[in-house]
Design an enzyme around this catalytic site. Sequence first.
Site, short mmCIF file in Angstrom:
data_model
loop_
_atom_site.label_atom_id
_atom_site.label_comp_id
_atom_site.label_asym_id
_atom_site.label_seq_id
_atom_site.Cartn_x
_atom_site.Cartn_y
_atom_site.Cartn_z
N LYS A 133 0.83 -1.21 0.00
CA LYS A 133 0.00 0.00 0.00
C LYS A 133 0.86 1.25 0.00
CE LYS A 133 -3.63 2.42 2.57
NZ LYS A 133 -4.67 2.32 3.61
N HIS A 273 -5.89 -31.81 -32.50
CA HIS A 273 -6.91 -30.78 -32.29
C HIS A 273 -7.90 -31.20 -31.20
CE1 HIS A 273 -5.43 -28.23 -35.45
NE2 HIS A 273 -5.41 -29.26 -36.28
#
Length: 514
Positions: A133, A273
């Site tokens: 922070k 595939h």
Amino acid sequence: MLALLSVSDKRGLVPFAQGLVRLGFELLSTGGTLAALQAAGVPARKVSEHTQSPEILGGRVKTLHPRIHGGLLGRPELESDRAEMAAHGITPISLVAVNLYPFRQTVASGASEAEVIEQIDIGGPAMVRASAKNFRHVTVVVDPEDYGAVLAELEASRATSEETRRRLMRKAFAHTAAYDASISGWLSEQAAEPFPQELTLGFQKVQSLRYGENPHQRGAFYREHAAPAEPTVAFSRVLQGKELSYNNILDLDAALGLVLEFPEQPCAVIIKHNTPCGVALDDALVKAYRTARAIDEVSAFGGIVAFNREVDPATAEALAETFLEAVIAPSYSAEAQKVLSAKKNLRLLEAGPALASPTARPRAQLEARSVSGGLVVHDKDSVEPPLDWKVVSKRAPTAEEEKALRFAWRVCKHVKSNAIVFAEGQKLLAAGGGQTSRVESAKIATARGGEALRGSAVASDAFFPFRDGLDEAARAGATCVIQPGGSVRDAELIAAADEHGMAMVLTGVRHFRH
């Protein structure tokens, strides 16, 4: 300048600390980190000396103190913050190196609930979040891989850049978010609550990908923070070859999932595939592979191969005969690796000995897919135990037919719906799937299989809504069929099977794969 070091992962700790001392930092530390520094002769002070408060509650409270968090959150540009810090004897802390208690590793070790709870870090995340922070003034390091770059920047400039601190801030918040996600996930598992009201997922980046499914799409590969006991693509070791692509990873996962269906015997799977184009079992791996490849040699070109036994020299020689994208196996003999090393671009993945176990099974887990604005999540369609099938035709399957039906049913689960699979013995003959009607899938499979389908077994992932798909299979030469049943036309389908002299069994289980 003050630096606070408190790490569970001690990789690179001592050289990093030594570098900070050379740069004039005074080090604060706790517990095992302090002991490691002192053992290496690195000067460091106990946090309790700095706070003038002892560790309490068996070490549960060490860094939760205003002199720590005031030092992390203070804003020197604000006169009010400077005044308060001076009034309370708070010194700014400009660098924090913290990584958190080994919660995930403790869970993976099979530890008791009490032991796992003790590995929920409190002070660590608080310090990381406070430092992140206040990134404008504090450098926060949660990953030992960043030590070198941070030290180099400090040595060059006596300070880290705002760009670096912002990057480390993003990494710090991601680190604590993933940690909390692990805790939340474990608690849901403990409560047998697979679908909590708030679903938080935590994964770690393995690598950036050259692109996603297509070159214009960006891509990256992530994995869980701790390796499961079961074999996975994400935790397999890449032995050689080009960098894995997005499509390689999907196909490897499909191949691994299918080969795990057949732990009892050497198995070879070829995927193209995301669709099986070759599957076979045999008493020798090389025979299984040659059989699988011969099913559709055109589709096998450029395919992905999975094995459930170590790749031996004979299998490696067979692999080298065809262009392949990737192979995944439990392991490779030294001679097999030597043979395959000539294929410089062939990706070899070693999944580990769990894949070769006769009791190997895929992991029971949730699967998630993104949709616009959200996710859909469900249980993975896992391997089933032997099913108590119901014979509904006049003729029961023979022993050989039953063997082929069981094989076809396990393969069928891995073909896109509407799936139709033909098999003989323990090898795939042809498959059709991904069509908008079941009869079209049947036509595709029969066209591929041709005369080889005479005397075959056929599996359907869901019920036949009409008899046309079954008629197509019978015309191709199938003698038996397995399907879930449950259609309003089941009686019509059973009559059709009897008309063709086919044996039909119902499983009561559907295996759609969208």
